[in-house]
Design a protein around this motif. Sequence first.
Motif, PDB file in Angstrom:
ATOM      1  N   ALA A  30      21.321  -9.802  -4.107  1.00 35.09           N
ATOM      2  CA  ALA A  30      22.298  -8.871  -4.660  1.00 35.09           C
ATOM      3  C   ALA A  30      21.846  -7.415  -4.555  1.00 35.09           C
ATOM      4  CB  ALA A  30      22.565  -9.217  -6.123  1.00 35.09           C
ATOM      5  N   ALA A  31      20.556  -7.199  -4.377  1.00 35.10           N
ATOM      6  CA  ALA A  31      20.016  -5.840  -4.399  1.00 35.10           C
ATOM      7  C   ALA A  31      19.824  -5.232  -3.008  1.00 35.10           C
ATOM      8  CB  ALA A  31      18.676  -5.830  -5.126  1.00 35.10           C
ATOM      9  N   TYR A  32      20.129  -5.991  -1.947  1.00 34.69           N
ATOM     10  CA  TYR A  32      19.821  -5.533  -0.598  1.00 34.69           C
ATOM     11  C   TYR A  32      20.893  -5.913   0.419  1.00 34.69           C
ATOM     12  CZ  TYR A  32      15.250  -5.135  -2.743  1.00 34.69           C
ATOM     13  OH  TYR A  32      14.221  -4.823  -3.581  1.00 34.69           O
ATOM     14  N   ASP A  33      20.942  -5.144   1.487  1.00 40.73           N
ATOM     15  CA  ASP A  33      21.728  -5.552   2.636  1.00 40.73           C
ATOM     16  C   ASP A  33      21.021  -6.727   3.318  1.00 40.73           C
ATOM     17  OD1 ASP A  33      22.725  -2.216   3.830  1.00 40.73           O
ATOM     18  OD2 ASP A  33      23.242  -3.364   2.021  1.00 40.73           O
ATOM     19  N   ASP A  55      28.511  -1.830  -1.448  1.00 40.12           N
ATOM     20  CA  ASP A  55      29.979  -1.724  -1.448  1.00 40.12           C
ATOM     21  C   ASP A  55      30.656  -2.950  -0.837  1.00 40.12           C
ATOM     22  OD1 ASP A  55      30.206   0.584   1.422  1.00 40.12           O
ATOM     23  OD2 ASP A  55      29.479  -1.472   1.239  1.00 40.12           O
ATOM     24  N   ASN A  56      29.868  -4.002  -0.595  1.00 40.83           N
ATOM     25  CA  ASN A  56      30.395  -5.261  -0.050  1.00 40.83           C
ATOM     26  C   ASN A  56      31.029  -5.102   1.332  1.00 40.83           C
ATOM     27  OD1 ASN A  56      29.642  -7.026  -2.162  1.00 40.83           O
ATOM     28  ND2 ASN A  56      31.326  -6.219  -3.406  1.00 40.83           N
ATOM     29  N   SER A  57      30.783  -4.000   1.989  1.00 43.26           N
ATOM     30  CA  SER A  57      31.281  -3.874   3.360  1.00 43.26           C
ATOM     31  C   SER A  57      30.468  -4.780   4.277  1.00 43.26           C
ATOM     32  CB  SER A  57      31.192  -2.421   3.826  1.00 43.26           C
ATOM     33  OG  SER A  57      29.856  -1.982   3.837  1.00 43.26           O
ATOM     34  N   VAL A  58      31.055  -5.093   5.413  1.00 44.22           N
ATOM     35  CA  VAL A  58      30.404  -5.965   6.380  1.00 44.22           C
ATOM     36  C   VAL A  58      30.501  -5.348   7.771  1.00 44.22           C
ATOM     37  CG1 VAL A  58      30.853  -8.036   5.016  1.00 44.22           C
ATOM     38  CG2 VAL A  58      32.490  -7.317   6.763  1.00 44.22           C
ATOM     39  N   ARG A 103      19.533   1.340   1.007  1.00 45.42           N
ATOM     40  CA  ARG A 103      20.435   2.474   1.218  1.00 45.42           C
ATOM     41  C   ARG A 103      21.854   2.055   0.849  1.00 45.42           C
ATOM     42  NH1 ARG A 103      17.294   2.449   5.880  1.00 45.42           N
ATOM     43  NH2 ARG A 103      16.061   4.320   6.282  1.00 45.42           N
ATOM     44  N   PRO A 104      22.549   2.849   0.045  1.00 46.93           N
ATOM     45  CA  PRO A 104      23.935   2.508  -0.262  1.00 46.93           C
ATOM     46  C   PRO A 104      24.835   2.774   0.934  1.00 46.93           C
ATOM     47  CG  PRO A 104      23.346   4.619  -1.237  1.00 46.93           C
ATOM     48  CD  PRO A 104      22.086   4.057  -0.659  1.00 46.93           C
ATOM     49  N   GLY A 105      25.972   2.102   0.949  1.00 51.29           N
ATOM     50  CA  GLY A 105      26.943   2.314   2.003  1.00 51.29           C
ATOM     51  C   GLY A 105      26.927   1.219   3.042  1.00 51.29           C
ATOM     52  N   GLN A 106      27.520   1.500   4.194  1.00 48.96           N
ATOM     53  CA  GLN A 106      27.675   0.535   5.273  1.00 48.96           C
ATOM     54  C   GLN A 106      26.323  -0.017   5.727  1.00 48.96           C
ATOM     55  OE1 GLN A 106      30.699  -0.524   7.008  1.00 48.96           O
ATOM     56  NE2 GLN A 106      29.186  -2.020   7.717  1.00 48.96           N
ATOM     57  N   CYS A 107      26.283  -1.332   5.927  1.00 51.10           N
ATOM     58  CA  CYS A 107      25.055  -1.931   6.442  1.00 51.10           C
ATOM     59  C   CYS A 107      24.961  -1.671   7.944  1.00 51.10           C
ATOM     60  CB  CYS A 107      25.025  -3.435   6.153  1.00 51.10           C
ATOM     61  SG  CYS A 107      26.364  -4.379   6.910  1.00 51.10           S
ATOM     62  N   ARG A 110      20.934  -2.571  13.035  1.00 50.51           N
ATOM     63  CA  ARG A 110      19.691  -2.123  13.667  1.00 50.51           C
ATOM     64  C   ARG A 110      18.559  -3.035  13.243  1.00 50.51           C
ATOM     65  NH1 ARG A 110      18.465   4.100  12.880  1.00 50.51           N
ATOM     66  NH2 ARG A 110      16.421   3.182  13.325  1.00 50.51           N
ATOM     67  N   GLU A 111      17.971  -3.711  14.194  1.00 50.42           N
ATOM     68  CA  GLU A 111      16.938  -4.701  13.890  1.00 50.42           C
ATOM     69  C   GLU A 111      15.735  -4.068  13.213  1.00 50.42           C
ATOM     70  OE1 GLU A 111      15.930  -7.077  17.256  1.00 50.42           O
ATOM     71  OE2 GLU A 111      14.083  -7.824  16.345  1.00 50.42           O
ATOM     72  N   ASP A 112      15.417  -2.821  13.567  1.00 47.05           N
ATOM     73  CA  ASP A 112      14.215  -2.206  13.013  1.00 47.05           C
ATOM     74  C   ASP A 112      14.335  -1.896  11.525  1.00 47.05           C
ATOM     75  OD1 ASP A 112      14.645   1.251  14.191  1.00 47.05           O
ATOM     76  OD2 ASP A 112      16.045  -0.176  13.300  1.00 47.05           O
ATOM     77  N   ARG A 113      15.522  -2.033  10.967  1.00 51.89           N
ATOM     78  CA  ARG A 113      15.711  -1.795   9.532  1.00 51.89           C
ATOM     79  C   ARG A 113      15.373  -3.051   8.705  1.00 51.89           C
ATOM     80  NH1 ARG A 113      19.721   2.198   8.347  1.00 51.89           N
ATOM     81  NH2 ARG A 113      19.192   4.026   9.578  1.00 51.89           N
ATOM     82  N   PHE A 114      15.205  -4.171   9.376  1.00 53.62           N
ATOM     83  CA  PHE A 114      15.103  -5.444   8.671  1.00 53.62           C
ATOM     84  C   PHE A 114      13.695  -6.025   8.726  1.00 53.62           C
ATOM     85  CE2 PHE A 114      19.450  -6.408   7.520  1.00 53.62           C
ATOM     86  CZ  PHE A 114      20.160  -5.514   8.308  1.00 53.62           C
ATOM     87  N   ALA A 115      13.366  -6.807   7.692  1.00 57.99           N
ATOM     88  CA  ALA A 115      12.063  -7.451   7.608  1.00 57.99           C
ATOM     89  C   ALA A 115      12.216  -8.750   6.828  1.00 57.99           C
ATOM     90  CB  ALA A 115      11.059  -6.519   6.922  1.00 57.99           C
TER      91      ALA A 115
END
Length: 127
Positions: A30-33, A55-58, A103-107, A110-115
């Motif tokens: 719930a706390a992360y994209d 914002d539950n955007s996809v 970060r709030p807003g649109q997910c 970009r692979e480098d943002r994920f871990a």
Amino acid sequence: QVQLVESGGGLVQPGGSLRLSCTAHGTAVAAYDIGWFRQAPGKEREGVSCTSFSDNSVAYGWDVKGRFSISRDNAKNTVYLQMNALKPEDTATYYCAIDWSARPGQCTLREDRFASWGQGTQVTVSP
């Protein structure tokens, strides 16, 4: 220790459907994209879909838009990927991961943002 566990993969015929699950242990989705990615043999990993915690955007990759749908059940700490109208080119190992930046807003895809990648679940689309 944070762990993501993917499940739901398998063998399906072209045109069929599968629902993948990504369950988090040690943290709250719930706390992360959360993002779904896939990697086919001999190819680079590519972004499939992501869901924003704020914002539950996809978002979807261009080749799955209209066929795949991402959703989350925060109570079950799980993110789902519903895959319909599957094609042989969807064959890949599917992974989920967390964007720890919060970060709030649109997910982003970009692979480098994920871990904290899961171990993956294999999807094979074949007659």
